[in-house]
Design a protein around this motif. Structure first.
Motif, PDB file in Angstrom:
ATOM      1  N   SER A 317      13.107  18.025  69.807  1.00 47.11           N
ATOM      2  CA  SER A 317      13.893  17.511  70.934  1.00 47.11           C
ATOM      3  C   SER A 317      14.936  16.518  70.456  1.00 47.11           C
ATOM      4  CB  SER A 317      12.964  16.838  71.950  1.00 47.11           C
ATOM      5  OG  SER A 317      11.943  17.717  72.374  1.00 47.11           O
ATOM      6  N   PHE A 318      14.542  15.648  69.524  1.00 46.32           N
ATOM      7  CA  PHE A 318      15.488  14.681  68.971  1.00 46.32           C
ATOM      8  C   PHE A 318      16.626  15.372  68.237  1.00 46.32           C
ATOM      9  CE2 PHE A 318      16.793  12.368  65.128  1.00 46.32           C
ATOM     10  CZ  PHE A 318      17.413  11.272  65.711  1.00 46.32           C
ATOM     11  N   SER A 319      16.308  16.418  67.467  1.00 42.94           N
ATOM     12  CA  SER A 319      17.350  17.109  66.698  1.00 42.94           C
ATOM     13  C   SER A 319      18.370  17.779  67.617  1.00 42.94           C
ATOM     14  CB  SER A 319      16.718  18.151  65.763  1.00 42.94           C
ATOM     15  OG  SER A 319      16.161  19.232  66.486  1.00 42.94           O
ATOM     16  N   VAL A 320      17.911  18.326  68.753  1.00 45.98           N
ATOM     17  CA  VAL A 320      18.837  18.952  69.706  1.00 45.98           C
ATOM     18  C   VAL A 320      19.744  17.895  70.340  1.00 45.98           C
ATOM     19  CG1 VAL A 320      19.013  20.302  71.831  1.00 45.98           C
ATOM     20  CG2 VAL A 320      17.229  20.845  70.172  1.00 45.98           C
ATOM     21  N   ALA A 321      19.147  16.793  70.803  1.00 40.33           N
ATOM     22  CA  ALA A 321      19.943  15.725  71.415  1.00 40.33           C
ATOM     23  C   ALA A 321      20.888  15.089  70.394  1.00 40.33           C
ATOM     24  CB  ALA A 321      19.014  14.666  72.008  1.00 40.33           C
ATOM     25  N   TYR A 322      20.446  14.975  69.148  1.00 39.11           N
ATOM     26  CA  TYR A 322      21.273  14.403  68.089  1.00 39.11           C
ATOM     27  C   TYR A 322      22.511  15.275  67.839  1.00 39.11           C
ATOM     28  CZ  TYR A 322      22.351  12.649  63.351  1.00 39.11           C
ATOM     29  OH  TYR A 322      22.970  12.139  62.248  1.00 39.11           O
ATOM     30  N   ASN A 323      22.345  16.589  67.871  1.00 33.81           N
ATOM     31  CA  ASN A 323      23.500  17.491  67.761  1.00 33.81           C
ATOM     32  C   ASN A 323      24.494  17.227  68.881  1.00 33.81           C
ATOM     33  OD1 ASN A 323      23.524  20.088  65.761  1.00 33.81           O
ATOM     34  ND2 ASN A 323      21.437  19.333  66.040  1.00 33.81           N
ATOM     35  N   GLY A 324      23.994  17.101  70.104  1.00 33.53           N
ATOM     36  CA  GLY A 324      24.870  16.855  71.232  1.00 33.53           C
ATOM     37  C   GLY A 324      25.634  15.546  71.096  1.00 33.53           C
ATOM     38  N   ALA A 325      24.954  14.498  70.636  1.00 37.85           N
ATOM     39  CA  ALA A 325      25.619  13.200  70.453  1.00 37.85           C
ATOM     40  C   ALA A 325      26.716  13.293  69.397  1.00 37.85           C
ATOM     41  CB  ALA A 325      24.584  12.142  70.064  1.00 37.85           C
ATOM     42  N   CYS A 326      26.462  14.049  68.321  1.00 40.44           N
ATOM     43  CA  CYS A 326      27.482  14.223  67.267  1.00 40.44           C
ATOM     44  C   CYS A 326      28.739  14.876  67.829  1.00 40.44           C
ATOM     45  CB  CYS A 326      26.919  15.060  66.128  1.00 40.44           C
ATOM     46  SG  CYS A 326      25.745  14.194  65.073  1.00 40.44           S
ATOM     47  N   HIS A 327      28.569  15.918  68.632  1.00 46.00           N
ATOM     48  CA  HIS A 327      29.731  16.629  69.175  1.00 46.00           C
ATOM     49  C   HIS A 327      30.500  15.767  70.180  1.00 46.00           C
ATOM     50  CE1 HIS A 327      27.980  19.788  67.006  1.00 46.00           C
ATOM     51  NE2 HIS A 327      27.239  20.324  67.944  1.00 46.00           N
ATOM     52  N   LEU A 328      29.792  14.970  70.968  1.00 50.23           N
ATOM     53  CA  LEU A 328      30.460  14.101  71.931  1.00 50.23           C
ATOM     54  C   LEU A 328      31.286  13.015  71.233  1.00 50.23           C
ATOM     55  CD1 LEU A 328      27.657  13.659  74.627  1.00 50.23           C
ATOM     56  CD2 LEU A 328      29.802  14.914  74.889  1.00 50.23           C
ATOM     57  N   LEU A 329      30.828  12.586  70.060  1.00 48.51           N
ATOM     58  CA  LEU A 329      31.527  11.533  69.319  1.00 48.51           C
ATOM     59  C   LEU A 329      32.597  12.084  68.378  1.00 48.51           C
ATOM     60  CD1 LEU A 329      28.498   9.228  68.406  1.00 48.51           C
ATOM     61  CD2 LEU A 329      30.235   8.834  70.163  1.00 48.51           C
ATOM     62  N   CYS A 330      32.582  13.392  68.140  1.00 45.75           N
ATOM     63  CA  CYS A 330      33.522  13.988  67.189  1.00 45.75           C
ATOM     64  C   CYS A 330      34.990  13.696  67.542  1.00 45.75           C
ATOM     65  CB  CYS A 330      33.291  15.500  67.092  1.00 45.75           C
ATOM     66  SG  CYS A 330      34.486  16.367  66.048  1.00 45.75           S
ATOM     67  N   PRO A 331      35.428  13.824  68.810  1.00 47.11           N
ATOM     68  CA  PRO A 331      36.845  13.557  69.101  1.00 47.11           C
ATOM     69  C   PRO A 331      37.271  12.124  68.807  1.00 47.11           C
ATOM     70  CG  PRO A 331      35.842  14.835  70.862  1.00 47.11           C
ATOM     71  CD  PRO A 331      34.736  14.388  69.974  1.00 47.11           C
ATOM     72  N   LEU A 332      36.300  11.209  68.658  1.00 47.85           N
ATOM     73  CA  LEU A 332      36.635   9.824  68.346  1.00 47.85           C
ATOM     74  C   LEU A 332      36.942   9.624  66.867  1.00 47.85           C
ATOM     75  CD1 LEU A 332      33.935   7.970  70.500  1.00 47.85           C
ATOM     76  CD2 LEU A 332      36.283   8.582  71.134  1.00 47.85           C
ATOM     77  N   ALA A 333      36.572  10.617  66.028  1.00 46.83           N
ATOM     78  CA  ALA A 333      36.822  10.510  64.592  1.00 46.83           C
ATOM     79  C   ALA A 333      38.316  10.684  64.324  1.00 46.83           C
ATOM     80  CB  ALA A 333      36.025  11.572  63.838  1.00 46.83           C
ATOM     81  N   SER A 334      38.878   9.766  63.558  1.00 46.44           N
ATOM     82  CA  SER A 334      40.317   9.812  63.265  1.00 46.44           C
ATOM     83  C   SER A 334      40.535   9.985  61.773  1.00 46.44           C
ATOM     84  CB  SER A 334      41.002   8.522  63.742  1.00 46.44           C
ATOM     85  OG  SER A 334      40.441   7.395  63.111  1.00 46.44           O
ATOM     86  N   GLY A 335      41.452  10.851  61.415  1.00 48.51           N
ATOM     87  CA  GLY A 335      41.787  11.062  60.015  1.00 48.51           C
ATOM     88  C   GLY A 335      40.740  11.894  59.300  1.00 48.51           C
ATOM     89  N   TYR A 336      41.033  12.149  58.020  1.00 49.02           N
ATOM     90  CA  TYR A 336      40.136  13.006  57.234  1.00 49.02           C
ATOM     91  C   TYR A 336      38.798  12.321  56.982  1.00 49.02           C
ATOM     92  CZ  TYR A 336      38.546  16.296  53.692  1.00 49.02           C
ATOM     93  OH  TYR A 336      37.825  17.221  52.997  1.00 49.02           O
ATOM     94  N   ALA A 337      38.831  11.008  56.758  1.00 46.00           N
ATOM     95  CA  ALA A 337      37.582  10.290  56.503  1.00 46.00           C
ATOM     96  C   ALA A 337      36.649  10.380  57.711  1.00 46.00           C
ATOM     97  CB  ALA A 337      37.880   8.830  56.160  1.00 46.00           C
ATOM     98  N   GLY A 338      37.201  10.263  58.922  1.00 44.09           N
ATOM     99  CA  GLY A 338      36.381  10.366  60.120  1.00 44.09           C
ATOM    100  C   GLY A 338      35.767  11.740  60.284  1.00 44.09           C
ATOM    101  N   LEU A 339      36.555  12.796  60.024  1.00 46.89           N
ATOM    102  CA  LEU A 339      36.029  14.158  60.143  1.00 46.89           C
ATOM    103  C   LEU A 339      35.004  14.459  59.053  1.00 46.89           C
ATOM    104  CD1 LEU A 339      39.214  16.210  61.135  1.00 46.89           C
ATOM    105  CD2 LEU A 339      37.259  15.590  62.582  1.00 46.89           C
ATOM    106  N   ALA A 340      35.214  13.913  57.852  1.00 44.49           N
ATOM    107  CA  ALA A 340      34.230  14.089  56.788  1.00 44.49           C
ATOM    108  C   ALA A 340      32.907  13.422  57.157  1.00 44.49           C
ATOM    109  CB  ALA A 340      34.764  13.523  55.470  1.00 44.49           C
ATOM    110  N   LEU A 341      32.994  12.240  57.778  1.00 44.14           N
ATOM    111  CA  LEU A 341      31.782  11.564  58.236  1.00 44.14           C
ATOM    112  C   LEU A 341      31.097  12.381  59.325  1.00 44.14           C
ATOM    113  CD1 LEU A 341      30.137   8.941  57.872  1.00 44.14           C
ATOM    114  CD2 LEU A 341      31.491   7.957  59.740  1.00 44.14           C
ATOM    115  N   TYR A 342      31.880  12.968  60.231  1.00 42.80           N
ATOM    116  CA  TYR A 342      31.314  13.846  61.255  1.00 42.80           C
ATOM    117  C   TYR A 342      30.630  15.050  60.623  1.00 42.80           C
ATOM    118  CZ  TYR A 342      31.241  17.691  64.618  1.00 42.80           C
ATOM    119  OH  TYR A 342      30.859  18.777  65.382  1.00 42.80           O
ATOM    120  N   ALA A 343      31.240  15.645  59.583  1.00 46.13           N
ATOM    121  CA  ALA A 343      30.649  16.804  58.909  1.00 46.13           C
ATOM    122  C   ALA A 343      29.297  16.443  58.292  1.00 46.13           C
ATOM    123  CB  ALA A 343      31.596  17.329  57.840  1.00 46.13           C
ATOM    124  N   VAL A 344      29.174  15.218  57.755  1.00 42.80           N
ATOM    125  CA  VAL A 344      27.901  14.778  57.170  1.00 42.80           C
ATOM    126  C   VAL A 344      26.830  14.666  58.258  1.00 42.80           C
ATOM    127  CG1 VAL A 344      26.721  12.867  56.027  1.00 42.80           C
ATOM    128  CG2 VAL A 344      28.958  13.603  55.211  1.00 42.80           C
TER     129      VAL A 344
END
Length: 450
Positions: A317-344
């Motif tokens: 359950s945590f892993s599913v919710a954690y995926n959702g939180a990552c996607h909701l925060l993804c548009p807040l990532a700026s620049g290549y460093a932010g997207l690389a952190l999102y990919a991690v």
């Protein structure tokens, strides 16, 4: 004729020994099942130009292949219950090989839909379900670890096929590459040969009950009356739709799969839209795959821990919710460093979910019913798998930005994550009550007998 899956599950799991060779075979088979449709996208541009078709036409090729793989689940389960895992996996590898060879002579895109999409997808279904089923026959105490290691095959095979496909494409074009891939996928036949039925080496005993209640959690007992009922149960175990744990898993997964694949598919295009060059954008997928590769076995170790295993549904359950939180925060990532952190962080979340996806189903319904359960789940999930990426792409077409697609996928993952937390709390509470009632009945019966 080898013993059936049902016979295998009636034997004491060895939790080791030849089981590790079976895990290696499942590692290869599962790896090809999930990585093969994704790896073929490198040929899409040339195929699109060769047949003069649109982007949507070529995108349907991988969608049809994945949908056929999921829709073929019940057919695969029937053959596994009848003949065992080994011959089904070997037949699946042969089917995918034939499909790729036939596709190399294709003259229309419809030819590729039928060969690669339908026949190849059905062959991948024959690789996936048997590999998952036989792990439950060989492992019980170490099953989360075994499933985590087997599921690691997907990022490893994808990581290997990506540069190999690029080399084949540059050297042979798409037709010659399809011929070579048809030979490479025959390794699934070798993997299937490793899946020796556990009934050949062990004495049968009562099947072990799953740690989350297995048959207790809302299952309906059978009285064994009538050959026609047993034949029906061999094809479709309708009592699973009265199984509390199975229904929780099914409802949550149907919602979840609408947002499961799209974030991976659109990660590189989203980075390009942010002004990042194509090579750096492609490297984001490599970061994602590398993290995913190491997280899956690590999740298996965590899930196998003494304090985690009895309540492993909470980790899922945590892993599913954690995926959702990552996607909701993804548009807040700026620049290549932010997207690389999102990919991690996305790789971490995706690896956790993938390692537990089928382990928790086996934990809910028990190993003896897993083959039928996974077949029913995958055929119902083929709808979200087929429609999820196109619907996400439609959001990009409407709004002209990828961030709304990531918001939608985040909601589709976060909502079932919360649903799983609430419903599994309820399920565990009911299971504890049922165990106490069963123990009281046994004690009362023993006192009366004395």
């Amino acid at each position: 004729m080898p013993p059936s899956a049902a016979a295998d599950s009636a034997c004491s799991p060895p939790d080791g020994g030849w089981g590790w060779a079976v895990v290696f075979g499942a590692f290869i088979s599962i790896g090809f099942s999930y990585a093969f449709p994704k790896s073929l996208t490198i040929y899409f541009k040339e195929i699109q130009e060769y047949f003069c078709i649109s982007y949507s036409d070529i995108a349907w090729l991988s969608s049809v292949m994945l949908a056929s793989m999921y829709a073929g689940g019940p057919v695969s389960s029937v053959f596994v219950n009848r003949y065992g895992s080994r011959p089904v996996v070997m037949a699946g590898g042969l089917m995918v090989s034939v499909a790729m060879v036939m596709a190399s002579f294709g003259t229309t895109i419809m030819h590729l839909y039928l060969c690669v999409g339908v026949l190849g997808g059905l062959g991948l279904a024959f690789n996936l379900q048997p590999s998952l089923t036989i792990i439950g026959s060989y492992f019980h105490a170490r099953r989360p670890l075994a499933n985590g290691l087997a599921m690691t095959g997907s990022p490893v095979v994808l990581f290997t096929l990506a540069p190999l496909n690029q080399f084949l494409f540059d050297s042979l074009g798409w037709r010659g590459s399809f011929l070579v891939l048809g030979a490479i996928v025959l390794n699934c036949c070798v993997a299937g040969a490793l899946m020796r039925p556990v009934g050949q080496i062990l004495q049968p005993r009562a099947a072990p009950q799953s740690l989350s209640g297995g048959e207790l959690s809302g299952g309906v007992p059978t009285d064994g009356g009538g050959k026609s009922q047993s034949c029906l149960r061999r094809f479709v175990d309708v009592s699973l739709f009265r199984h509390r744990g199975f229904l929780i898993y099914l409802i949550g997964n149907v919602i979840m799969f609408f947002g499961f694949f799209a974030p991976v598919v659109f990660l590189a295009p989203y980075a390009k839209q942010q002004g990042i060059d194509e090579y750096s954008a492609a490297f984001l997928l490599s970061i994602f795959a590398l993290v995913d590769m190491f997280v899956r076995p690590a999740t298996g170790l965590v899930g196998n821990a003494r304090r985690v295993r009895p309540r492993i549904q909470y980790l899922f359950s945590f892993s599913v919710a954690y995926n959702g939180a990552c996607h909701l925060l993804c548009p807040l990532a700026s620049g290549y460093a932010g997207l690389a952190l999102y990919a991690v962080f996305f790789g971490l979340a995706f690896g956790m979910l993938s390692a537990l996806l089928f382990e928790v189903l086996m934990d809910l319904v028990g190993a003896p019913r897993f083959s039928t359960a996974v077949g029913l789940v995958t055929v119902i999930e083929c709808g979200p798998v087929l429609l999820g990426p196109p619907l996400s792409g439609a959001l990009v077409d409407i709004f002209g930005e990828y961030k709304y697609m990531y918001y939608a996928c985040g909601v589709f993952m976060l909502v079932p994550g919360i649903f799983f937390f609430v419903m599994h709390y309820y399920n565990y509470k009911k299971l504890d009550e049922e165990r106490r009632q069963s123990a009281a009945v046994v004690m009362r019966t023993s006192e009366e007998a004395a």
